[in-house]
Design an enzyme around this catalytic site. Structure first.
Site, mmCIF file in Angstrom:
data_model
loop_
_atom_site.group_PDB
_atom_site.id
_atom_site.type_symbol
_atom_site.label_atom_id
_atom_site.label_comp_id
_atom_site.label_asym_id
_atom_site.label_seq_id
_atom_site.Cartn_x
_atom_site.Cartn_y
_atom_site.Cartn_z
ATOM 1 N N HIS A 37 10.743 95.437 3.790
ATOM 2 C CA HIS A 37 10.149 94.115 4.008
ATOM 3 C C HIS A 37 9.649 93.998 5.457
ATOM 4 O O HIS A 37 8.516 93.574 5.695
ATOM 5 C CB HIS A 37 11.193 93.032 3.709
ATOM 6 C CG HIS A 37 10.756 91.639 4.045
ATOM 7 N ND1 HIS A 37 9.763 90.984 3.353
ATOM 8 C CD2 HIS A 37 11.177 90.779 5.011
ATOM 9 C CE1 HIS A 37 9.587 89.774 3.873
ATOM 10 N NE2 HIS A 37 10.428 89.630 4.878
ATOM 11 N N LYS A 63 11.113 77.144 6.802
ATOM 12 C CA LYS A 63 12.241 77.662 6.037
ATOM 13 C C LYS A 63 13.253 76.581 5.668
ATOM 14 O O LYS A 63 14.004 76.750 4.712
ATOM 15 C CB LYS A 63 12.993 78.713 6.868
ATOM 16 C CG LYS A 63 12.146 79.874 7.314
ATOM 17 C CD LYS A 63 11.971 80.864 6.191
ATOM 18 C CE LYS A 63 11.332 82.143 6.688
ATOM 19 N NZ LYS A 63 11.271 83.148 5.630
ATOM 20 N N GLU A 68 11.535 84.069 -1.345
ATOM 21 C CA GLU A 68 12.061 85.329 -0.811
ATOM 22 C C GLU A 68 13.295 85.706 -1.624
ATOM 23 O O GLU A 68 14.236 84.916 -1.737
ATOM 24 C CB GLU A 68 12.409 85.204 0.681
ATOM 25 C CG GLU A 68 11.171 85.141 1.565
ATOM 26 C CD GLU A 68 11.473 85.222 3.054
ATOM 27 O OE1 GLU A 68 12.590 84.814 3.466
ATOM 28 O OE2 GLU A 68 10.603 85.690 3.805
ATOM 29 N N ASP A 116 20.376 83.594 8.275
ATOM 30 C CA ASP A 116 19.492 84.428 7.473
ATOM 31 C C ASP A 116 19.107 85.668 8.270
ATOM 32 O O ASP A 116 18.561 85.556 9.364
ATOM 33 C CB ASP A 116 18.242 83.624 7.094
ATOM 34 C CG ASP A 116 17.421 84.318 6.014
ATOM 35 O OD1 ASP A 116 17.979 85.179 5.301
ATOM 36 O OD2 ASP A 116 16.226 84.002 5.893
ATOM 37 N N THR A 175 16.636 76.031 0.258
ATOM 38 C CA THR A 175 17.106 77.379 -0.077
ATOM 39 C C THR A 175 17.910 77.236 -1.367
ATOM 40 O O THR A 175 18.794 76.376 -1.443
ATOM 41 C CB THR A 175 18.022 77.941 1.033
ATOM 42 O OG1 THR A 175 17.307 77.915 2.276
ATOM 43 C CG2 THR A 175 18.458 79.371 0.733
ATOM 44 N N ARG A 232 4.430 79.925 4.290
ATOM 45 C CA ARG A 232 3.868 80.938 5.197
ATOM 46 C C ARG A 232 2.875 80.360 6.202
ATOM 47 O O ARG A 232 2.765 80.855 7.318
ATOM 48 C CB ARG A 232 3.181 82.034 4.385
ATOM 49 C CG ARG A 232 4.084 82.759 3.405
ATOM 50 C CD ARG A 232 5.250 83.419 4.095
ATOM 51 N NE ARG A 232 6.057 84.210 3.159
ATOM 52 C CZ ARG A 232 7.249 84.712 3.462
ATOM 53 N NH1 ARG A 232 7.775 84.506 4.662
ATOM 54 N NH2 ARG A 232 7.921 85.413 2.577
ATOM 55 N N ASP A 245 15.121 82.178 -0.618
ATOM 56 C CA ASP A 245 14.865 81.538 0.673
ATOM 57 C C ASP A 245 13.389 81.120 0.720
ATOM 58 O O ASP A 245 12.551 81.796 1.306
ATOM 59 C CB ASP A 245 15.203 82.530 1.793
ATOM 60 C CG ASP A 245 15.159 81.885 3.162
ATOM 61 O OD1 ASP A 245 15.544 80.713 3.267
ATOM 62 O OD2 ASP A 245 14.731 82.553 4.122
ATOM 63 N N GLN A 290 4.884 78.597 8.795
ATOM 64 C CA GLN A 290 5.585 79.636 9.561
ATOM 65 C C GLN A 290 4.650 80.287 10.597
ATOM 66 O O GLN A 290 5.029 80.477 11.750
ATOM 67 C CB GLN A 290 6.097 80.704 8.574
ATOM 68 C CG GLN A 290 6.961 81.794 9.202
ATOM 69 C CD GLN A 290 7.518 82.753 8.131
ATOM 70 O OE1 GLN A 290 7.261 82.593 6.937
ATOM 71 N NE2 GLN A 290 8.281 83.730 8.567
ATOM 72 N N GLU A 348 16.635 87.321 -1.995
ATOM 73 C CA GLU A 348 17.682 87.745 -1.070
ATOM 74 C C GLU A 348 19.035 87.739 -1.781
ATOM 75 O O GLU A 348 19.196 87.187 -2.865
ATOM 76 C CB GLU A 348 17.750 86.806 0.144
ATOM 77 C CG GLU A 348 16.417 86.681 0.879
ATOM 78 C CD GLU A 348 16.539 86.106 2.279
ATOM 79 O OE1 GLU A 348 17.660 86.142 2.855
ATOM 80 O OE2 GLU A 348 15.511 85.626 2.797
ATOM 81 N N GLU A 362 4.197 89.851 0.518
ATOM 82 C CA GLU A 362 4.061 91.311 0.399
ATOM 83 C C GLU A 362 3.332 91.713 -0.885
ATOM 84 O O GLU A 362 2.461 92.576 -0.865
ATOM 85 C CB GLU A 362 5.447 91.972 0.363
ATOM 86 C CG GLU A 362 6.179 92.029 1.673
ATOM 87 C CD GLU A 362 7.591 92.554 1.438
ATOM 88 O OE1 GLU A 362 7.767 93.771 1.390
ATOM 89 O OE2 GLU A 362 8.510 91.733 1.273
HETATM 90 CA CA CA Z 1 14.524 84.866 4.612
#
Ligand code: CA
Length: 448
Positions: free
Chosen positions: A150, A268, A214, A143, A272, A252, A248, A255, A216, A389
């Site tokens: 971002h 993570k 996320e 990844d 996915t 948070r 993904d 993380q 992607e 975000e």
């Molecule tokens: Ca990612």
């Protein structure tokens, strides 16, 4: 081999599969994305391409002898077939030839097949009858973090004065992800449990409270490279079979506590989600655009990451959308609510640069490896590709049409990612959907 715009991209082509001619169809005859599937009740994997609301069963086409030249030499008589074994067998010029043959086969002007209902029913499988699986047996998942909007937004939350770290404009930043928990669109996602800690650094274990998605884009490696043998930027795209959409999922709070000093881990690796349709680079040819222009203040990429072709054609004009549908919205029969839209042409580093960088130390990439781009955001607020975000770390909640508010994902929320390419003078092509519903965390009593 660099693909050129050719007769398979002709916007006037129509198929005898009527549903493919709908202007809003994701899978018109100009697209032809690959898929691994099984026919309900038959326990045998086959490969196909999507056309309208059908799958053209390439295994059956091969068996009844509809292919010619080198393509006829693939072991069609010997299923099960997967994209893995087709990719290991084929070179880029084989795939180009296969695309031409499939395009001719599905063309409305192909009188022989357009009027032969018996032949049609032996080579078409309605999407509703197909069990679609992951396109490849994904050995490795990498990844990246290659979208500067971002990276700048996330950096600002933690380092307002110095959002981008000094390496960002020199090196495509990435980490090794987890391949075993990659699932196909539609699979339910269990909220993960993990260790989290507040500002006081006192940890506790329990369900993640800050679950995020996320947005992607992923690329699948077609041919790998040998261990110790890097890939040049000029040949990088020859190793890319095609692209898919990626969610993904990210926890948070887990993380934040675990990521230093070695980067993301359990925040993570719980899941996915990818869209199962692999849109080939050749199908994307009309939608190639220059790589993001670097300003006068930006450093030039080092020579191994630089080529004139990458500058002029390295980007892809791929529009992306994220939608959310809560349990309450489903109960009230409301359509999904659009959270954001962005475009893959905003990537600071191109897929060719990511792949070249990945192999630059001699690391061998293998058929079916998935390489994801990192969250695709844009310069505008409505183009932010994750809730971290969009809600600015939860400080700016989003209101849904039901009156519900969201900072991060709640149980029962469905996240839907869509992608499509449009250009004047060409047929719109779509990536299908990448979606998944969040299930509650496993109760303590059920944790073995
Ligand atoms: Ca990612």
């Amino acid at each position: 081999m660099t693909y050129q715009i050719n007769e398979t991209h002709d916007p006037n082509l129509r198929s005898w599969v009527e549903s493919a001619n709908d202007p809003d169809a994701d899978f018109p005859i100009q697209n032809l994305p690959f898929v691994n599937f099984q026919i309900a009740g038959l326990n045998q994997t086959r490969i196909g391409v999507a056309i309208g609301d059908q799958i053209l069963d390439l295994t059956s086409c091969g068996i009844v002898g509809l292919f010619s030249g080198e393509i006829a030499c693939f072991a069609w008589e010997d299923p099960p077939h997967t994209l893995d074994n087709f990719c290991r067998w084929s070179q880029p010029h084989h795939r180009h030839s296969l695309r031409q043959q499939i395009s001719a086969l599905l063309n409305a002007d192909n009188e022989e097949i357009a009027h032969d209902k018996r032949l049609q029913s032996s080579i078409l499988v309605p999407l509703s009858m197909a069990e679609i699986s992951l396109p490849f047996q994904i050995g490795d998942y990498t990844d990246f973090y290659c979208n500067i909007h971002h990276a700048t937004n996330v950096g600002k939350m933690f380092r307002p004065d110095n959002p981008l770290l000094p390496n960002y404009k020199h090196i495509p930043i990435g980490y090794h992800g987890r391949a075993s928990s990659i699932v196909a669109s539609g699979t339910e996602i269990r909220r993960p449990c993990g260790q989290t800690a507040g500002e006081d650094n006192q940890p506790s274990f329990g369900p993640s409270k800050l679950l995020d998605y996320e947005l992607e884009v992923g690329m699948f490696v077609g041919q790998g490279n040998d261990l110790g043998q890097p890939v040049s930027i000029g040949t990088a795209e020859e190793h890319i079979f095609g692209l898919c959409l990626v969610n993904d999922w990210s926890a948070r709070d887990i993380q934040r506590w675990e990521y230093q000093p070695l980067g993301p881990f359990l925040a993570k690796s719980f899941a996915t989600t990818i869209s199962p349709w692999v849109v080939t680079l050749e199908a994307l040819t009309p939608f190639r655009v220059p790589a993001v222009e670097r300003t006068a203040d930006d450093p030039k990429p080092l020579p191994y990451l630089s080529s004139p072709e990458n500058e002029t054609h390295g980007g892809i004009d791929l529009q992306l959308e994220v939608l959310l549908r809560s349990a309450q919205m489903r109960e009230q029969n409301r359509p999904p609510y659009k959270l954001s839209r962005s475009n893959f042409k905003e990537m600071y580093w191109t897929f060719a640069q990511m792949l070249t960088h990945h192999a630059s130390n001699g690391c061998n990439l293998r058929t079916g490896d998935l390489i994801a781009s990192g969250t695709v955001s844009g310069p505008e607020k409505e183009a932010r590709g994750c809730l971290l975000e969009l809600t600015w770390r939860g400080t700016e909640p989003i209101s849904l049409p039901t009156g519900e508010q969201r900072t991060f994902l709640q149980d029962g929320d469905e996240v839907i990612i869509r992608g499509y390419c449009e250009r004047e003078g060409f047929r719109r092509i779509g990536f299908g959907e990448c979606h998944g519903i969040v299930l509650p965390a496993l109760p303590q009593s059920l944790r073995a």
